[in-house]
Design a protein around this motif. Structure first.
Motif, PDB file in Angstrom:
ATOM      1  N   TRP A   1      -7.443  -2.190  -1.141  1.00  0.00           N
ATOM      2  CA  TRP A   1      -6.074  -2.370  -1.664  1.00  0.00           C
ATOM      3  C   TRP A   1      -5.449  -3.564  -0.951  1.00  0.00           C
ATOM      4  N   ASN A   2      -4.804  -4.444  -1.673  1.00  0.00           N
ATOM      5  CA  ASN A   2      -4.206  -5.618  -1.040  1.00  0.00           C
ATOM      6  C   ASN A   2      -2.675  -5.551  -1.127  1.00  0.00           C
ATOM      7  N   PRO A   3      -1.961  -6.408  -0.380  1.00  0.00           N
ATOM      8  CA  PRO A   3      -0.485  -6.392  -0.410  1.00  0.00           C
ATOM      9  C   PRO A   3       0.093  -6.615  -1.796  1.00  0.00           C
ATOM     10  N   GLY A   4      -0.635  -7.362  -2.636  1.00  0.00           N
ATOM     11  CA  GLY A   4      -0.151  -7.565  -4.001  1.00  0.00           C
ATOM     12  C   GLY A   4      -0.064  -6.261  -4.767  1.00  0.00           C
ATOM     13  N   GLY A   5      -1.040  -5.364  -4.528  1.00  0.00           N
ATOM     14  CA  GLY A   5      -1.004  -4.057  -5.166  1.00  0.00           C
ATOM     15  C   GLY A   5       0.202  -3.258  -4.717  1.00  0.00           C
ATOM     16  N   GLN A   6       0.527  -3.362  -3.428  1.00  0.00           N
ATOM     17  CA  GLN A   6       1.693  -2.639  -2.909  1.00  0.00           C
ATOM     18  C   GLN A   6       2.980  -3.212  -3.494  1.00  0.00           C
ATOM     19  N   ARG A   7       3.083  -4.542  -3.611  1.00  0.00           N
ATOM     20  CA  ARG A   7       4.302  -5.150  -4.132  1.00  0.00           C
ATOM     21  C   ARG A   7       4.512  -4.818  -5.612  1.00  0.00           C
ATOM     22  N   ILE A   8       3.434  -4.860  -6.390  1.00  0.00           N
ATOM     23  CA  ILE A   8       3.561  -4.650  -7.825  1.00  0.00           C
ATOM     24  C   ILE A   8       3.710  -3.171  -8.176  1.00  0.00           C
ATOM     25  N   LYS A   9       2.900  -2.338  -7.526  1.00  0.00           N
ATOM     26  CA  LYS A   9       2.846  -0.931  -7.932  1.00  0.00           C
ATOM     27  C   LYS A   9       3.566   0.008  -6.971  1.00  0.00           C
ATOM     28  N   GLY A  10       3.908  -0.470  -5.769  1.00  0.00           N
ATOM     29  CA  GLY A  10       4.697   0.340  -4.856  1.00  0.00           C
ATOM     30  C   GLY A  10       3.896   1.207  -3.905  1.00  0.00           C
ATOM     31  N   TYR A  11       2.599   1.305  -4.106  1.00  0.00           N
ATOM     32  CA  TYR A  11       1.774   2.167  -3.251  1.00  0.00           C
ATOM     33  C   TYR A  11       1.278   1.411  -2.026  1.00  0.00           C
ATOM     34  N   GLN A  12       1.212   2.083  -0.888  1.00  0.00           N
ATOM     35  CA  GLN A  12       0.511   1.557   0.273  1.00  0.00           C
ATOM     36  C   GLN A  12      -0.961   1.945   0.164  1.00  0.00           C
ATOM     37  N   ALA A  13      -1.795   1.265   0.940  1.00  0.00           N
ATOM     38  CA  ALA A  13      -3.236   1.497   0.855  1.00  0.00           C
ATOM     39  C   ALA A  13      -3.577   2.964   1.089  1.00  0.00           C
ATOM     40  N   ALA A  14      -2.916   3.589   2.070  1.00  0.00           N
ATOM     41  CA  ALA A  14      -3.220   4.986   2.388  1.00  0.00           C
ATOM     42  C   ALA A  14      -2.905   5.923   1.233  1.00  0.00           C
ATOM     43  N   ASP A  15      -2.015   5.498   0.321  1.00  0.00           N
ATOM     44  CA  ASP A  15      -1.633   6.354  -0.797  1.00  0.00           C
ATOM     45  C   ASP A  15      -2.682   6.377  -1.903  1.00  0.00           C
ATOM     46  N   VAL A  16      -3.440   5.278  -2.043  1.00  0.00           N
ATOM     47  CA  VAL A  16      -4.297   5.147  -3.225  1.00  0.00           C
ATOM     48  C   VAL A  16      -5.785   5.067  -2.919  1.00  0.00           C
ATOM     49  N   VAL A  17      -6.184   4.536  -1.775  1.00  0.00           N
ATOM     50  CA  VAL A  17      -7.612   4.410  -1.474  1.00  0.00           C
ATOM     51  C   VAL A  17      -8.232   5.809  -1.473  1.00  0.00           C
ATOM     52  N   GLY A  18      -9.312   5.942  -2.223  1.00  0.00           N
ATOM     53  CA  GLY A  18      -9.965   7.238  -2.353  1.00  0.00           C
ATOM     54  C   GLY A  18      -9.516   8.029  -3.565  1.00  0.00           C
ATOM     55  N   THR A  19      -8.540   7.495  -4.331  1.00  0.00           N
ATOM     56  CA  THR A  19      -8.094   8.163  -5.560  1.00  0.00           C
ATOM     57  C   THR A  19      -8.526   7.339  -6.759  1.00  0.00           C
ATOM     58  N   ASN A  20      -8.495   7.946  -7.941  1.00  0.00           N
ATOM     59  CA  ASN A  20      -8.948   7.260  -9.156  1.00  0.00           C
ATOM     60  C   ASN A  20      -7.845   6.342  -9.697  1.00  0.00           C
ATOM     61  N   PHE A  21      -8.263   5.190 -10.189  1.00  0.00           N
ATOM     62  CA  PHE A  21      -7.286   4.198 -10.660  1.00  0.00           C
ATOM     63  C   PHE A  21      -6.589   4.640 -11.938  1.00  0.00           C
ATOM     64  N   SER A  22      -7.015   5.731 -12.561  1.00  0.00           N
ATOM     65  CA  SER A  22      -6.360   6.230 -13.773  1.00  0.00           C
ATOM     66  C   SER A  22      -4.924   6.671 -13.493  1.00  0.00           C
ATOM     67  N   ARG A  23      -4.563   6.850 -12.213  1.00  0.00           N
ATOM     68  CA  ARG A  23      -3.205   7.251 -11.859  1.00  0.00           C
ATOM     69  C   ARG A  23      -2.172   6.199 -12.270  1.00  0.00           C
ATOM     70  N   PHE A  24      -2.623   4.946 -12.482  1.00  0.00           N
ATOM     71  CA  PHE A  24      -1.701   3.869 -12.849  1.00  0.00           C
ATOM     72  C   PHE A  24      -1.418   3.841 -14.349  1.00  0.00           C
ATOM     73  N   TYR A  25      -2.199   4.577 -15.140  1.00  0.00           N
ATOM     74  CA  TYR A  25      -2.045   4.553 -16.591  1.00  0.00           C
ATOM     75  C   TYR A  25      -0.955   5.541 -17.032  1.00  0.00           C
ATOM     76  N   LEU A  26      -0.430   5.316 -18.236  1.00  0.00           N
ATOM     77  CA  LEU A  26       0.492   6.280 -18.823  1.00  0.00           C
ATOM     78  C   LEU A  26      -0.250   7.595 -19.013  1.00  0.00           C
ATOM     79  N   PRO A  27       0.416   8.738 -18.828  1.00  0.00           N
ATOM     80  CA  PRO A  27      -0.270  10.032 -18.903  1.00  0.00           C
ATOM     81  C   PRO A  27      -1.055  10.238 -20.188  1.00  0.00           C
ATOM     82  N   GLU A  28      -0.473   9.854 -21.321  1.00  0.00           N
ATOM     83  CA  GLU A  28      -1.166  10.069 -22.591  1.00  0.00           C
ATOM     84  C   GLU A  28      -2.421   9.205 -22.706  1.00  0.00           C
ATOM     85  N   GLU A  29      -2.394   8.001 -22.123  1.00  0.00           N
ATOM     86  CA  GLU A  29      -3.570   7.138 -22.143  1.00  0.00           C
ATOM     87  C   GLU A  29      -4.649   7.660 -21.205  1.00  0.00           C
ATOM     88  N   ALA A  30      -4.227   8.156 -20.043  1.00  0.00           N
ATOM     89  CA  ALA A  30      -5.204   8.716 -19.104  1.00  0.00           C
ATOM     90  C   ALA A  30      -5.886   9.939 -19.704  1.00  0.00           C
TER      91      ALA A  30
END
Length: 380
Positions: free
Chosen positions: A42-71
């Motif tokens: 995870w890079n700082p750009g990801g944190q700036r754009i999406k609001g998550y810190q690395a500890a929040d997302v590393v190890g989780t599936n990237f589908s969390r960024f999609y709209l619920p109906e699309e996921a």
């Protein structure tokens, strides 16, 4: 330093430089996925754009960024398969930030192969919300401009037609007047009277056409909307009929407008009659007026400015979305054949435009219609 040691040092330096590069990028979210879509870096750009810190997302599936109906529909997995099969996946779509807000994303997914084996994906995301909104505004402005040009062309045609028709009606009406002076027979006199009423009806239609085509000469005078509505409220109630509950809520204190009073009364009457026809089993009509900041949608580059808007709202059947852009065209009507000429709303549109304002329509099937006549507020 021997060659293997030097190679290891160069590799460490290269990895450090690459990590420094990735961590310096803040306009793009750059991160790695494993073959199943689990986030590895995870890079700082990801944190700036999406609001998550690395500890929040590393190890989780990237589908969390999609709209619920699309996921739920499996879109994230399909995008990874597309990238693996076609060598790259490129698209735009709506994504979610940590706080739940949406942003428009430009997405690139590249597969990472090692010795012929898929070991993961490189994911690049850019926030293009501002660009997307600017494009949507431009498209809407282009649609508004095309509609305005279309209405102007129809208005020019209507203007020429109305002038010719009015000249013919004038001759017919004058001849009927002369004949009525010489004919004493009661039966013939009734026929002449019927023909005269038909000619008067035709003259009214031509006046509506002339107003739409901006060919009717307006006679502006000072108009107090509250006083005007008090004067014509009784007429409007009679026109609405007993099955309609008509309410007028126009408070005093609004700026005095310079308008053709007779044409404004005709426009309001046209709107009330349209609302009445949309509610054959009864309903409610509400007439209001207010000052508000808005922009003329027929002028693509117009900025917001003060307007006085008089609105007529009903709770009738509403107008289908694909017909709403046409309701102000002359001769177009949503009513059954024989129930209307299709000139009422064109008179409203033409009068408002000729007075320097614009007409606004809001309608939804089953929930009614509101038509607003917006006139520029006078400068103090």
């Amino acid at each position: 330093m021997n060659q293997p040691a030097k190679a290891k040092t160069d590799l460490r330096d290269e990895s450090r430089q690459f990590a420094l590069l990735v961590n310096s990028v803040t306009d793009y979210a750059l991160y790695m996925l494993d073959p199943s879509g689990v986030i590895q870096t995870w890079n700082p750009g990801g944190q700036r754009i999406k609001g998550y810190q690395a500890a929040d997302v590393v190890g989780t599936n990237f589908s969390r960024f999609y709209l619920p109906e699309e996921a739920q529909a499996g879109l994230p997995e399909r995008n990874l398969r597309t990238a693996a099969l076609e060598g790259r996946y490129v698209a735009e779509g709506w994504r979610l930030r940590q706080d739940g807000t949406r942003f428009r994303a430009s997405v690139v997914i590249d597969p990472i192969w090692e010795d012929g084996e898929l070991v993961g994906f490189a994911k690049i995301t850019r926030d293009i919300t501002e660009r997307h909104e600017a494009q949507e505004q431009l498209l809407q402005a282009q649609r508004d401009l095309l509609q305005a040009q279309k209405m102007e062309a129809i208005g020019k045609f209507t203007l020429g037609l109305a002038h010719d028709f009015n000249n013919l009606l004038t001759i017919v009406a004058n001849c009927l007047d002369l004949i009525s002076l010489r004919v004493k027979d009661g039966g013939v006199a009734k026929l002449i009277d019927t023909a005269q009423r038909a000619a008067e009806r035709g003259a009214l239609l031509t006046r509506q056409l002339l107003t739409f085509g901006k060919g009717q000469t307006l006679v502006p005078e000072a108009v107090d909307l509250a006083a005007l509505m008090a004067e014509c409220e009784a007429l409007l109630r009679r026109s609405a009929g007993d099955a309609i509950a008509l309410t007028v809520e126009v408070s005093r204190g609004l700026p005095t407008l310079s308008l053709d009073k007779a044409q404004l009364e005709a426009a309001i009457l046209n709107l009330v009659c349209n609302s009445r026809d949309a509610m054959p089993k009864g309903g409610t009509i509400l007439i209001t007026a207010s000052a508000r900041q808005t922009r003329d949608p027929t002028l693509p580059n117009a900025s917001e400015s003060p307007y006085i808007c008089l609105s007529v709202r009903d709770d009738g059947a509403g107008i289908e979305a694909d017909q709403q852009a046409r309701v102000f065209e002359p001769f177009f009507t949503t009513k059954p054949i024989g129930r209307g000429s299709g000139l009422g709303l064109s008179q409203v549109f033409g009068f408002t435009a000729q007075s320097g304002g614009f007409t606004e329509l809001q309608s939804e099937l089953g929930k009614g219609t509101r038509v607003s006549l917006c006139f520029p507020a006078p400068e103090h």
